[in-house]
Write a protein that holds these residues in place. Structure first.
Motif, PDB file in Angstrom:
ATOM      1  N   LYS A  61      26.548  -4.117 -27.520  1.00  0.00           N
ATOM      2  CA  LYS A  61      25.407  -4.541 -26.711  1.00  0.00           C
ATOM      3  C   LYS A  61      25.211  -6.044 -26.927  1.00  0.00           C
ATOM      4  O   LYS A  61      25.020  -6.495 -28.067  1.00  0.00           O
ATOM      5  CB  LYS A  61      24.185  -3.756 -27.204  1.00  0.00           C
ATOM      6  CG  LYS A  61      22.975  -3.874 -26.379  1.00  0.00           C
ATOM      7  CD  LYS A  61      21.894  -2.912 -26.883  1.00  0.00           C
ATOM      8  CE  LYS A  61      20.566  -3.294 -26.252  1.00  0.00           C
ATOM      9  NZ  LYS A  61      19.445  -2.573 -26.824  1.00  0.00           N
ATOM     10  N   ILE A  62      25.278  -6.801 -25.835  1.00  0.00           N
ATOM     11  CA  ILE A  62      25.175  -8.262 -25.936  1.00  0.00           C
ATOM     12  C   ILE A  62      23.990  -8.737 -25.103  1.00  0.00           C
ATOM     13  O   ILE A  62      23.829  -8.327 -23.949  1.00  0.00           O
ATOM     14  CB  ILE A  62      26.446  -8.958 -25.381  1.00  0.00           C
ATOM     15  CG1 ILE A  62      27.718  -8.401 -26.025  1.00  0.00           C
ATOM     16  CG2 ILE A  62      26.347 -10.483 -25.512  1.00  0.00           C
ATOM     17  CD1 ILE A  62      28.089  -8.969 -27.349  1.00  0.00           C
ATOM     18  N   ARG A  63      23.184  -9.604 -25.689  1.00  0.00           N
ATOM     19  CA  ARG A  63      22.145 -10.284 -24.905  1.00  0.00           C
ATOM     20  C   ARG A  63      22.376 -11.787 -25.006  1.00  0.00           C
ATOM     21  O   ARG A  63      22.572 -12.316 -26.100  1.00  0.00           O
ATOM     22  CB  ARG A  63      20.745  -9.929 -25.418  1.00  0.00           C
ATOM     23  CG  ARG A  63      19.637 -10.735 -24.738  1.00  0.00           C
ATOM     24  CD  ARG A  63      18.253 -10.216 -25.078  1.00  0.00           C
ATOM     25  NE  ARG A  63      18.029  -8.894 -24.544  1.00  0.00           N
ATOM     26  CZ  ARG A  63      17.652  -8.632 -23.287  1.00  0.00           C
ATOM     27  NH1 ARG A  63      17.450  -9.628 -22.435  1.00  0.00           N
ATOM     28  NH2 ARG A  63      17.479  -7.397 -22.886  1.00  0.00           N
ATOM     29  N   LEU A  64      22.380 -12.445 -23.865  1.00  0.00           N
ATOM     30  CA  LEU A  64      22.600 -13.892 -23.836  1.00  0.00           C
ATOM     31  C   LEU A  64      21.238 -14.576 -23.767  1.00  0.00           C
ATOM     32  O   LEU A  64      20.373 -14.190 -22.971  1.00  0.00           O
ATOM     33  CB  LEU A  64      23.454 -14.253 -22.618  1.00  0.00           C
ATOM     34  CG  LEU A  64      24.786 -13.485 -22.598  1.00  0.00           C
ATOM     35  CD1 LEU A  64      25.534 -13.733 -21.299  1.00  0.00           C
ATOM     36  CD2 LEU A  64      25.644 -13.870 -23.799  1.00  0.00           C
ATOM     37  N   THR A  65      21.073 -15.572 -24.638  1.00  0.00           N
ATOM     38  CA  THR A  65      19.769 -16.210 -24.710  1.00  0.00           C
ATOM     39  C   THR A  65      19.945 -17.686 -25.014  1.00  0.00           C
ATOM     40  O   THR A  65      21.018 -18.258 -24.806  1.00  0.00           O
ATOM     41  CB  THR A  65      18.883 -15.459 -25.740  1.00  0.00           C
ATOM     42  OG1 THR A  65      17.624 -16.104 -25.839  1.00  0.00           O
ATOM     43  CG2 THR A  65      19.519 -15.359 -27.116  1.00  0.00           C
ATOM     44  N   GLY A  66      18.898 -18.320 -25.508  1.00  0.00           N
ATOM     45  CA  GLY A  66      19.010 -19.740 -25.805  1.00  0.00           C
ATOM     46  C   GLY A  66      17.806 -20.180 -26.620  1.00  0.00           C
ATOM     47  O   GLY A  66      17.163 -19.347 -27.255  1.00  0.00           O
ATOM     48  N   GLY A  67      17.432 -21.393 -26.513  1.00  0.00           N
ATOM     49  CA  GLY A  67      17.430 -22.294 -25.383  1.00  0.00           C
ATOM     50  C   GLY A  67      17.389 -21.530 -24.055  1.00  0.00           C
ATOM     51  O   GLY A  67      16.988 -20.383 -23.999  1.00  0.00           O
ATOM     52  N   GLU A  68      17.767 -22.212 -23.023  1.00  0.00           N
ATOM     53  CA  GLU A  68      17.755 -21.549 -21.725  1.00  0.00           C
ATOM     54  C   GLU A  68      19.208 -21.300 -21.300  1.00  0.00           C
ATOM     55  O   GLU A  68      19.934 -22.250 -20.973  1.00  0.00           O
ATOM     56  CB  GLU A  68      16.989 -22.413 -20.705  1.00  0.00           C
ATOM     57  CG  GLU A  68      17.016 -21.877 -19.293  1.00  0.00           C
ATOM     58  CD  GLU A  68      16.692 -20.382 -19.191  1.00  0.00           C
ATOM     59  OE1 GLU A  68      15.799 -19.884 -19.890  1.00  0.00           O
ATOM     60  OE2 GLU A  68      17.388 -19.699 -18.403  1.00  0.00           O
ATOM     61  N   PRO A  69      19.640 -20.040 -21.309  1.00  0.00           N
ATOM     62  CA  PRO A  69      21.056 -19.754 -21.065  1.00  0.00           C
ATOM     63  C   PRO A  69      21.550 -20.199 -19.697  1.00  0.00           C
ATOM     64  O   PRO A  69      22.721 -20.550 -19.548  1.00  0.00           O
ATOM     65  CB  PRO A  69      21.143 -18.231 -21.221  1.00  0.00           C
ATOM     66  CG  PRO A  69      19.749 -17.723 -21.086  1.00  0.00           C
ATOM     67  CD  PRO A  69      18.859 -18.817 -21.571  1.00  0.00           C
ATOM     68  N   THR A  70      20.647 -20.225 -18.703  1.00  0.00           N
ATOM     69  CA  THR A  70      21.111 -20.561 -17.349  1.00  0.00           C
ATOM     70  C   THR A  70      21.411 -22.050 -17.180  1.00  0.00           C
ATOM     71  O   THR A  70      21.984 -22.436 -16.156  1.00  0.00           O
ATOM     72  CB  THR A  70      20.072 -20.143 -16.287  1.00  0.00           C
ATOM     73  OG1 THR A  70      18.841 -20.822 -16.570  1.00  0.00           O
ATOM     74  CG2 THR A  70      19.852 -18.646 -16.277  1.00  0.00           C
ATOM     75  N   VAL A  71      21.023 -22.900 -18.146  1.00  0.00           N
ATOM     76  CA  VAL A  71      21.352 -24.330 -17.982  1.00  0.00           C
ATOM     77  C   VAL A  71      22.748 -24.633 -18.520  1.00  0.00           C
ATOM     78  O   VAL A  71      23.235 -25.760 -18.373  1.00  0.00           O
ATOM     79  CB  VAL A  71      20.318 -25.295 -18.634  1.00  0.00           C
ATOM     80  CG1 VAL A  71      18.918 -25.052 -18.097  1.00  0.00           C
ATOM     81  CG2 VAL A  71      20.341 -25.216 -20.155  1.00  0.00           C
ATOM     82  N   ARG A  72      23.396 -23.659 -19.111  1.00  0.00           N
ATOM     83  CA  ARG A  72      24.746 -23.905 -19.612  1.00  0.00           C
ATOM     84  C   ARG A  72      25.723 -24.044 -18.438  1.00  0.00           C
ATOM     85  O   ARG A  72      25.711 -23.223 -17.510  1.00  0.00           O
ATOM     86  CB  ARG A  72      25.181 -22.758 -20.520  1.00  0.00           C
ATOM     87  CG  ARG A  72      26.595 -23.005 -21.040  1.00  0.00           C
ATOM     88  CD  ARG A  72      26.979 -22.164 -22.205  1.00  0.00           C
ATOM     89  NE  ARG A  72      28.358 -22.437 -22.538  1.00  0.00           N
ATOM     90  CZ  ARG A  72      28.804 -22.786 -23.729  1.00  0.00           C
ATOM     91  NH1 ARG A  72      27.981 -22.882 -24.736  1.00  0.00           N
ATOM     92  NH2 ARG A  72      30.082 -23.020 -23.922  1.00  0.00           N
ATOM     93  N   ALA A  73      26.591 -25.045 -18.534  1.00  0.00           N
ATOM     94  CA  ALA A  73      27.612 -25.208 -17.495  1.00  0.00           C
ATOM     95  C   ALA A  73      28.512 -23.974 -17.495  1.00  0.00           C
ATOM     96  O   ALA A  73      28.743 -23.378 -18.551  1.00  0.00           O
ATOM     97  CB  ALA A  73      28.428 -26.459 -17.788  1.00  0.00           C
ATOM     98  N   ASN A  74      28.989 -23.561 -16.361  1.00  0.00           N
ATOM     99  CA  ASN A  74      29.917 -22.418 -16.235  1.00  0.00           C
ATOM    100  C   ASN A  74      29.342 -21.098 -16.725  1.00  0.00           C
ATOM    101  O   ASN A  74      30.089 -20.237 -17.187  1.00  0.00           O
ATOM    102  CB  ASN A  74      31.219 -22.660 -17.019  1.00  0.00           C
ATOM    103  CG  ASN A  74      31.969 -23.845 -16.492  1.00  0.00           C
ATOM    104  OD1 ASN A  74      31.891 -24.137 -15.294  1.00  0.00           O
ATOM    105  ND2 ASN A  74      32.676 -24.539 -17.368  1.00  0.00           N
ATOM    106  N   VAL A  75      28.011 -20.955 -16.646  1.00  0.00           N
ATOM    107  CA  VAL A  75      27.429 -19.730 -17.215  1.00  0.00           C
ATOM    108  C   VAL A  75      27.959 -18.466 -16.509  1.00  0.00           C
ATOM    109  O   VAL A  75      28.171 -17.433 -17.144  1.00  0.00           O
ATOM    110  CB  VAL A  75      25.875 -19.799 -17.212  1.00  0.00           C
ATOM    111  CG1 VAL A  75      25.304 -19.832 -15.810  1.00  0.00           C
ATOM    112  CG2 VAL A  75      25.286 -18.650 -18.003  1.00  0.00           C
TER     113      VAL A  75
END
Ligand code: SAM
Ligand code: SF4
Length: 326
Positions: A61-75
């Motif tokens: 089970k993986i959750r992507l987070t951050g910071g703001e994950p959607t600002v990462r290039a090539n998300v």
């Protein structure tokens, strides 16, 4: 499968894709926050390598987070590669929703299954004050785009901060009357960068529930009274959605915690609220074998702290919340 010394099966990995963010929420980071240079963050291939390794150890089970994950290039590409990793069964994301109106659809096509979207108030002025410059309409559009893209069930996260949005919990709770969403109220936790406000302006889950019941009547227990992740679920009579209360400070769920966190700079943190960390990126870059890394991970899992020490006054001060990954 990876077990800790208390017998907990640790199989849920939260990966922070970046410490950067397009907002500056008062309960998360200081206004003058400086972010790490990109070279210090895990590169796409490094994230994929580590994800494969974790998946081979039973992390499904993986959750992507951050910071703001959607600002990462090539998300979008990165999500596709993570979702295709053998052994990974679920990929979700926690996001502030600002960029979701254009990213929800491609992310869903790439294999993202669900999103948790943070929205602490529906009031535009208060939203702006809490996030220091955000526009709540962007989030609202993002929520609808996520729903249309099938990133469901939609969960909305609200951190409650005294003097900012404690009265707004009623309007947020009302959303569940007409939408099949789970609106979750989160007790503010203390870290570095915003410790004063985090400690002095925390509102308990109990108070939040009382405020909602005072305005909208008694809540019904949902989900048979069991925890859903970290949230205890309730429902307004006749509502389409649920209300979740995440009492991490006053009623910790440490006994049932199955999580590990990988920070954007490639450090494994086994408890959100403990400073102890194990660096994986430095050895990876120095040429460590997968077997070496595997041993580092299993050792860190085995030594996962039992729980946090907030009751004893132990506050983790080596990172801001955004640098750990919520
Ligand atoms: N930027 C994304 C977002 O805001 O959803 C993901 C990262 S953010 C650190 C993850 C979650 O942690 C968000 O729901 C946010 O509201 C919450 N959060 C941030 N600071 C917090 C704090 N001090 N205590 C409790 N939750 C917090
Ligand atoms: Fe950014 Fe999320 Fe932290 Fe707000 S809570 S500053 S959106 S990382």
């Amino acid at each position: 499968m990876a077990f800790d010394r208390f017998g907990r099966n640790i199989h849920y990995l939260r990966i922070s894709l970046t410490d950067h963010c397009n907002l500056r929420c008062v309960y998360c980071m200081p206004e003058e926050m400086t972010f790490r240079p990109n070279a210090e963050l895990m590169q796409d291939d490094e994230i994929v390598t580590l994800t494969r390794l974790f998946a081979s150890l039973g992390f499904d089970k993986i959750r992507l987070t951050g910071g703001e994950p959607t600002v990462r290039a090539n998300v979008v590409d990165l999500v596709r590669r993570i979702a295709r990793t053998p052994g990974v069964r679920s990929v979700s994301m926690t996001t502030n929703g600002i960029l979701l109106s254009r990213l929800a659809e491609p992310l869903a096509r790439a294999g993202l299954q669900r999103v948790n979207i943070s929205i602490d108030t529906l009031d535009p002025k208060k939203f702006h004050r809490l996030t220091r410059w955000g526009n709540v309409d962007d989030v609202w559009e993002g929520i609808h785009a996520a729903e249309e893209a099938g990133l469901t069930p939609i969960k909305l996260n609200a951190v409650v901060v005294r003097g900012y949005n404690e009265e707004d919990v009623v309007a947020l709770a009302r959303l569940t009357q007409d939408h099949p969403w789970q609106v979750r109220f989160i007790e503010m936790m203390p870290f570095a960068g915003a410790t004063d406000i985090q400690v002095s302006q925390m509102v308990t889950a109990e108070e939040i529930k009382q405020r909602i019941e005072a305005a909208l009547g008694p809540l019904e227990i949902a989900n048979g009274g069991r925890l859903d992740g970290e949230a205890r679920l309730f429902r307004l009579p006749g509502a389409k959605g649920d209300l979740g209360f995440i009492a991490s400070v006053t009623h910790p769920f440490c006994a049932s915690c199955t999580r590990a966190r990988l920070t954007a700079d490639g450090v494994l943190r086994m408890c959100l609220l403990r400073e102890k960390e194990v660096d994986l990126l430095t050895p990876l870059r120095a040429g460590a074998t997968l077997e070496d890394l595997r041993r580092l991970i299993l050792d860190a899992v085995w030594n996962k702290p039992w729980g946090h020490g907030l009751e004893e006054g132990v506050i983790p001060l080596n990172r801001t919340m955004s640098e750990i990954g919520g």
